[in-house]
Design a protein around this motif. Structure first.
Motif, PDB file in Angstrom:
ATOM      1  N   LEU A   5     -10.067  -6.988   1.900  1.00  0.00           N
ATOM      2  CA  LEU A   5      -8.799  -7.607   2.289  1.00  0.00           C
ATOM      3  C   LEU A   5      -8.996  -9.068   2.697  1.00  0.00           C
ATOM      4  O   LEU A   5      -8.226  -9.941   2.288  1.00  0.00           O
ATOM      5  N   ILE A   6     -10.022  -9.327   3.492  1.00  0.00           N
ATOM      6  CA  ILE A   6     -10.305 -10.712   3.889  1.00  0.00           C
ATOM      7  C   ILE A   6     -10.653 -11.539   2.652  1.00  0.00           C
ATOM      8  O   ILE A   6     -10.214 -12.687   2.509  1.00  0.00           O
ATOM      9  N   GLY A   7     -11.415 -10.961   1.734  1.00  0.00           N
ATOM     10  CA  GLY A   7     -11.761 -11.656   0.496  1.00  0.00           C
ATOM     11  C   GLY A   7     -10.538 -11.976  -0.343  1.00  0.00           C
ATOM     12  O   GLY A   7     -10.410 -13.084  -0.879  1.00  0.00           O
ATOM     13  N   ILE A   8      -9.620 -11.020  -0.468  1.00  0.00           N
ATOM     14  CA  ILE A   8      -8.397 -11.261  -1.229  1.00  0.00           C
ATOM     15  C   ILE A   8      -7.601 -12.397  -0.591  1.00  0.00           C
ATOM     16  O   ILE A   8      -7.126 -13.303  -1.278  1.00  0.00           O
ATOM     17  N   GLY A   9      -7.461 -12.360   0.727  1.00  0.00           N
ATOM     18  CA  GLY A   9      -6.749 -13.427   1.425  1.00  0.00           C
ATOM     19  C   GLY A   9      -7.414 -14.774   1.228  1.00  0.00           C
ATOM     20  O   GLY A   9      -6.742 -15.794   1.009  1.00  0.00           O
ATOM     21  N   LEU A  11      -2.240 -12.709   7.285  1.00  0.00           N
ATOM     22  CA  LEU A  11      -1.981 -11.263   7.402  1.00  0.00           C
ATOM     23  C   LEU A  11      -3.177 -10.445   6.927  1.00  0.00           C
ATOM     24  O   LEU A  11      -3.593  -9.486   7.597  1.00  0.00           O
ATOM     25  N   LEU A  12      -3.743 -10.810   5.781  1.00  0.00           N
ATOM     26  CA  LEU A  12      -4.862 -10.043   5.248  1.00  0.00           C
ATOM     27  C   LEU A  12      -6.114 -10.194   6.105  1.00  0.00           C
ATOM     28  O   LEU A  12      -6.858  -9.229   6.298  1.00  0.00           O
ATOM     29  N   ALA A  13      -6.342 -11.388   6.653  1.00  0.00           N
ATOM     30  CA  ALA A  13      -7.503 -11.587   7.523  1.00  0.00           C
ATOM     31  C   ALA A  13      -7.363 -10.784   8.814  1.00  0.00           C
ATOM     32  O   ALA A  13      -8.334 -10.180   9.285  1.00  0.00           O
ATOM     33  N   ILE A  14      -6.176 -10.745   9.373  1.00  0.00           N
ATOM     34  CA  ILE A  14      -5.955  -9.987  10.613  1.00  0.00           C
ATOM     35  C   ILE A  14      -6.131  -8.490  10.370  1.00  0.00           C
ATOM     36  O   ILE A  14      -6.854  -7.807  11.102  1.00  0.00           O
ATOM     37  N   ILE A  55     -15.302  -0.596   6.477  1.00  0.00           N
ATOM     38  CA  ILE A  55     -15.803  -1.977   6.557  1.00  0.00           C
ATOM     39  C   ILE A  55     -15.605  -2.666   5.209  1.00  0.00           C
ATOM     40  O   ILE A  55     -15.131  -3.808   5.144  1.00  0.00           O
ATOM     41  N   ALA A  56     -15.958  -1.979   4.129  1.00  0.00           N
ATOM     42  CA  ALA A  56     -15.786  -2.562   2.787  1.00  0.00           C
ATOM     43  C   ALA A  56     -14.318  -2.877   2.520  1.00  0.00           C
ATOM     44  O   ALA A  56     -13.998  -3.944   1.974  1.00  0.00           O
ATOM     45  N   GLY A  57     -13.420  -1.992   2.929  1.00  0.00           N
ATOM     46  CA  GLY A  57     -11.990  -2.244   2.752  1.00  0.00           C
ATOM     47  C   GLY A  57     -11.543  -3.480   3.515  1.00  0.00           C
ATOM     48  O   GLY A  57     -10.774  -4.299   2.999  1.00  0.00           O
ATOM     49  N   GLY A  58     -12.029  -3.642   4.739  1.00  0.00           N
ATOM     50  CA  GLY A  58     -11.701  -4.831   5.527  1.00  0.00           C
ATOM     51  C   GLY A  58     -12.229  -6.099   4.896  1.00  0.00           C
ATOM     52  O   GLY A  58     -11.536  -7.120   4.832  1.00  0.00           O
ATOM     53  N   VAL A  59     -13.465  -6.035   4.404  1.00  0.00           N
ATOM     54  CA  VAL A  59     -14.066  -7.202   3.751  1.00  0.00           C
ATOM     55  C   VAL A  59     -13.272  -7.556   2.486  1.00  0.00           C
ATOM     56  O   VAL A  59     -13.022  -8.739   2.211  1.00  0.00           O
TER      57      VAL A  59
END
Length: 175
Positions: free
Chosen positions: A159-163, A63-66, A153-157
């Motif tokens: 979220l992917i990092g948290i996942g 979910l976080l990566a998507i 972009i930072a927010g997306g990165v």
């Protein structure tokens, strides 16, 4: 547990520049979901602890990566069609909230094993997440006005990092 919701809210706020009412709505969605997931985990912990613990990290990561990937793609898109309907409404908000709260479900499983008052803990988690998310959206809106696409972009990165951290931790790669 609310720090991942805060990070997600900053990213969402940067791309949407919400009003206080919209930030509070997002805070309420995150808070309610973050309060429900430990209760769900607690119930599942009573029924089937091993199954929940085996899949929660994969669900959170996916979910976080998507959601994070979509934020990055939207931020770097050359042309945005302003008249197109937003595809990041309530459904995306709920998906992000669920993705950031699955760790709370895993904690709920553990809480079932030690016999605590799940209702007090869930209410505390939900309220804290509401506050963190509301402020995160507002902070993101201020940052987004200045940094725009880079904040998204930072927010997306993030979220992917948290996942990724959730996944690696549950797979035993992080201490």
């Amino acid at each position: 547990m609310s720090t991942d919701a805060f990070a997600a809210a900053v990213g969402r706020g940067a791309s949407r520049r919400p009003s206080v009412a919209k930030a509070m709505r997002a805070g309420a969605v995150f808070g309610i979901i973050e309060a429900l997931t430990p209760v769900i985990g607690w119930m599942l912990g009573i029924l089937a602890a091993s199954f929940v613990q085996q899949v929660d990290h994969w669900i959170a990561f996916s979910l976080l990566a998507i959601v994070g990937g979509k934020m990055i793609i939207d931020a770097i898109a050359v042309e945005k069609v302003e008249t197109a309907p937003a595809r990041s409404g309530l459904t995306a908000l709920i998906a992000t909230a669920v993705g950031t709260s699955l760790d709370a479900a895993a904690i709920g499983v553990g809480l079932a094993l030690i016999g605590v008052n799940i209702w007090v803990i869930a209410a505390s988690i939900g309220f804290t997440t509401f506050v963190f998310t509301t402020f995160g959206m507002l902070i993101g809106g201020m940052v987004g006005a200045r940094f725009g696409r880079w904040a998204e972009i930072a927010g997306g990165v993030v979220l992917i990092g948290i996942g990724t951290v959730i996944l690696l931790d549950h797979l035993g790669y992080l201490g």
